[in-house]
Design a protein around this motif. Structure first.
Motif, PDB file in Angstrom:
ATOM      1  N   CYS A  34      38.336 -27.740  22.852  1.00  0.00           N
ATOM      2  CA  CYS A  34      37.531 -27.439  21.671  1.00  0.00           C
ATOM      3  C   CYS A  34      36.505 -26.354  21.972  1.00  0.00           C
ATOM      4  O   CYS A  34      36.264 -25.469  21.142  1.00  0.00           O
ATOM      5  CB  CYS A  34      36.834 -28.704  21.167  1.00  0.00           C
ATOM      6  SG  CYS A  34      37.973 -29.926  20.492  1.00  0.00           S
ATOM      7  N   LEU A  35      35.920 -26.400  23.147  1.00  0.00           N
ATOM      8  CA  LEU A  35      34.967 -25.370  23.541  1.00  0.00           C
ATOM      9  C   LEU A  35      35.646 -24.006  23.604  1.00  0.00           C
ATOM     10  O   LEU A  35      35.097 -22.999  23.131  1.00  0.00           O
ATOM     11  CB  LEU A  35      34.354 -25.727  24.893  1.00  0.00           C
ATOM     12  CG  LEU A  35      33.296 -24.782  25.433  1.00  0.00           C
ATOM     13  CD1 LEU A  35      32.108 -24.710  24.478  1.00  0.00           C
ATOM     14  CD2 LEU A  35      32.850 -25.236  26.803  1.00  0.00           C
ATOM     15  N   ARG A  36      36.872 -23.975  24.152  1.00  0.00           N
ATOM     16  CA  ARG A  36      37.620 -22.718  24.208  1.00  0.00           C
ATOM     17  C   ARG A  36      37.906 -22.189  22.803  1.00  0.00           C
ATOM     18  O   ARG A  36      37.765 -21.003  22.532  1.00  0.00           O
ATOM     19  CB  ARG A  36      38.923 -22.910  24.984  1.00  0.00           C
ATOM     20  CG  ARG A  36      39.677 -21.594  25.189  1.00  0.00           C
ATOM     21  CD  ARG A  36      41.057 -21.784  25.787  1.00  0.00           C
ATOM     22  NE  ARG A  36      41.898 -22.499  24.828  1.00  0.00           N
ATOM     23  CZ  ARG A  36      42.493 -23.667  25.082  1.00  0.00           C
ATOM     24  NH1 ARG A  36      42.357 -24.240  26.253  1.00  0.00           N
ATOM     25  NH2 ARG A  36      43.233 -24.249  24.176  1.00  0.00           N
ATOM     26  N   ASP A  37      38.281 -23.079  21.884  1.00  0.00           N
ATOM     27  CA  ASP A  37      38.545 -22.668  20.500  1.00  0.00           C
ATOM     28  C   ASP A  37      37.311 -22.049  19.867  1.00  0.00           C
ATOM     29  O   ASP A  37      37.392 -21.027  19.181  1.00  0.00           O
ATOM     30  CB  ASP A  37      39.013 -23.857  19.662  1.00  0.00           C
ATOM     31  CG  ASP A  37      40.398 -24.340  20.055  1.00  0.00           C
ATOM     32  OD1 ASP A  37      41.135 -23.573  20.707  1.00  0.00           O
ATOM     33  OD2 ASP A  37      40.733 -25.492  19.711  1.00  0.00           O
ATOM     34  N   ARG A  38      36.161 -22.658  20.088  1.00  0.00           N
ATOM     35  CA  ARG A  38      34.921 -22.124  19.515  1.00  0.00           C
ATOM     36  C   ARG A  38      34.547 -20.779  20.141  1.00  0.00           C
ATOM     37  O   ARG A  38      34.093 -19.870  19.443  1.00  0.00           O
ATOM     38  CB  ARG A  38      33.790 -23.129  19.683  1.00  0.00           C
ATOM     39  CG  ARG A  38      33.897 -24.266  18.702  1.00  0.00           C
ATOM     40  CD  ARG A  38      32.731 -25.181  18.765  1.00  0.00           C
ATOM     41  NE  ARG A  38      32.794 -26.134  17.644  1.00  0.00           N
ATOM     42  CZ  ARG A  38      32.092 -27.239  17.595  1.00  0.00           C
ATOM     43  NH1 ARG A  38      31.281 -27.558  18.574  1.00  0.00           N
ATOM     44  NH2 ARG A  38      32.195 -28.033  16.547  1.00  0.00           N
ATOM     45  N   ALA A  53      35.134 -31.039  12.152  1.00  0.00           N
ATOM     46  CA  ALA A  53      36.248 -31.564  11.375  1.00  0.00           C
ATOM     47  C   ALA A  53      37.506 -30.715  11.568  1.00  0.00           C
ATOM     48  O   ALA A  53      38.617 -31.251  11.682  1.00  0.00           O
ATOM     49  CB  ALA A  53      35.872 -31.609   9.890  1.00  0.00           C
ATOM     50  N   ASP A  54      37.328 -29.400  11.645  1.00  0.00           N
ATOM     51  CA  ASP A  54      38.479 -28.521  11.873  1.00  0.00           C
ATOM     52  C   ASP A  54      39.056 -28.728  13.269  1.00  0.00           C
ATOM     53  O   ASP A  54      40.275 -28.737  13.458  1.00  0.00           O
ATOM     54  CB  ASP A  54      38.072 -27.049  11.704  1.00  0.00           C
ATOM     55  CG  ASP A  54      37.630 -26.736  10.284  1.00  0.00           C
ATOM     56  OD1 ASP A  54      38.125 -27.418   9.353  1.00  0.00           O
ATOM     57  OD2 ASP A  54      36.782 -25.835  10.117  1.00  0.00           O
ATOM     58  N   LEU A  55      38.161 -28.915  14.248  1.00  0.00           N
ATOM     59  CA  LEU A  55      38.633 -29.171  15.612  1.00  0.00           C
ATOM     60  C   LEU A  55      39.374 -30.494  15.699  1.00  0.00           C
ATOM     61  O   LEU A  55      40.359 -30.629  16.429  1.00  0.00           O
ATOM     62  CB  LEU A  55      37.460 -29.161  16.582  1.00  0.00           C
ATOM     63  CG  LEU A  55      36.815 -27.796  16.827  1.00  0.00           C
ATOM     64  CD1 LEU A  55      35.557 -27.954  17.639  1.00  0.00           C
ATOM     65  CD2 LEU A  55      37.777 -26.845  17.485  1.00  0.00           C
ATOM     66  N   SER A  56      38.919 -31.479  14.943  1.00  0.00           N
ATOM     67  CA  SER A  56      39.596 -32.797  14.946  1.00  0.00           C
ATOM     68  C   SER A  56      41.012 -32.672  14.421  1.00  0.00           C
ATOM     69  O   SER A  56      41.924 -33.327  14.925  1.00  0.00           O
ATOM     70  CB  SER A  56      38.818 -33.786  14.090  1.00  0.00           C
ATOM     71  OG  SER A  56      37.580 -34.067  14.674  1.00  0.00           O
ATOM     72  N   ARG A  57      41.195 -31.832  13.412  1.00  0.00           N
ATOM     73  CA  ARG A  57      42.542 -31.643  12.885  1.00  0.00           C
ATOM     74  C   ARG A  57      43.425 -30.879  13.863  1.00  0.00           C
ATOM     75  O   ARG A  57      44.616 -31.134  13.974  1.00  0.00           O
ATOM     76  CB  ARG A  57      42.480 -30.906  11.549  1.00  0.00           C
ATOM     77  CG  ARG A  57      42.080 -31.803  10.389  1.00  0.00           C
ATOM     78  CD  ARG A  57      42.272 -31.109   9.067  1.00  0.00           C
ATOM     79  NE  ARG A  57      41.277 -30.080   8.816  1.00  0.00           N
ATOM     80  CZ  ARG A  57      40.079 -30.298   8.290  1.00  0.00           C
ATOM     81  NH1 ARG A  57      39.724 -31.508   7.973  1.00  0.00           N
ATOM     82  NH2 ARG A  57      39.233 -29.309   8.091  1.00  0.00           N
ATOM     83  N   LEU A  58      42.835 -29.928  14.589  1.00  0.00           N
ATOM     84  CA  LEU A  58      43.604 -29.134  15.547  1.00  0.00           C
ATOM     85  C   LEU A  58      43.979 -29.928  16.793  1.00  0.00           C
ATOM     86  O   LEU A  58      45.067 -29.797  17.321  1.00  0.00           O
ATOM     87  CB  LEU A  58      42.794 -27.909  15.988  1.00  0.00           C
ATOM     88  CG  LEU A  58      42.646 -26.797  14.973  1.00  0.00           C
ATOM     89  CD1 LEU A  58      41.662 -25.754  15.506  1.00  0.00           C
ATOM     90  CD2 LEU A  58      43.982 -26.165  14.681  1.00  0.00           C
ATOM     91  N   ARG A  59      43.066 -30.703  17.269  1.00  0.00           N
ATOM     92  CA  ARG A  59      43.261 -31.413  18.556  1.00  0.00           C
ATOM     93  C   ARG A  59      43.604 -32.848  18.299  1.00  0.00           C
ATOM     94  O   ARG A  59      43.555 -33.731  18.947  1.00  0.00           O
ATOM     95  CB  ARG A  59      42.016 -31.305  19.420  1.00  0.00           C
ATOM     96  CG  ARG A  59      41.641 -29.896  19.716  1.00  0.00           C
ATOM     97  CD  ARG A  59      42.540 -29.320  20.764  1.00  0.00           C
ATOM     98  NE  ARG A  59      42.382 -27.872  20.786  1.00  0.00           N
ATOM     99  CZ  ARG A  59      43.315 -27.078  21.194  1.00  0.00           C
ATOM    100  NH1 ARG A  59      44.445 -27.526  21.585  1.00  0.00           N
ATOM    101  NH2 ARG A  59      43.112 -25.789  21.224  1.00  0.00           N
TER     102      ARG A  59
END
Length: 57
Positions: free
Chosen positions: A33-37, A51-57
């Motif tokens: 998630c840190l990498r995505d941000r 919430a977007d990270l929860s859907r992705l991961r």
């Protein structure tokens, strides 16, 4: 009046392995998630919400 409790655990060997596995998995998700941000920030995209990270991961 507020009460506060301190607890200390002394896991045995099998519990230590289970805790290490659980915390290791949580750390992998955190790093992903840190990498995505960071990638979104570098690309100039808006802040990625939890919430977007929860859907992705």
């Amino acid at each position: 009046m507020q009460l506060r409790y301190n607890y200390r655990t002394y896991p045995d060997a099998s519990q230590c392995r289970a805790l290490a596995r659980a915390f290791g998995c949580a750390r992998v998700v955190w790093n992903d998630c840190l990498r995505d941000r960071k990638e979104a920030h570098a690309a100039g995209l808006p802040y990625v919400k939890s919430a977007d990270l929860s859907r992705l991961r």
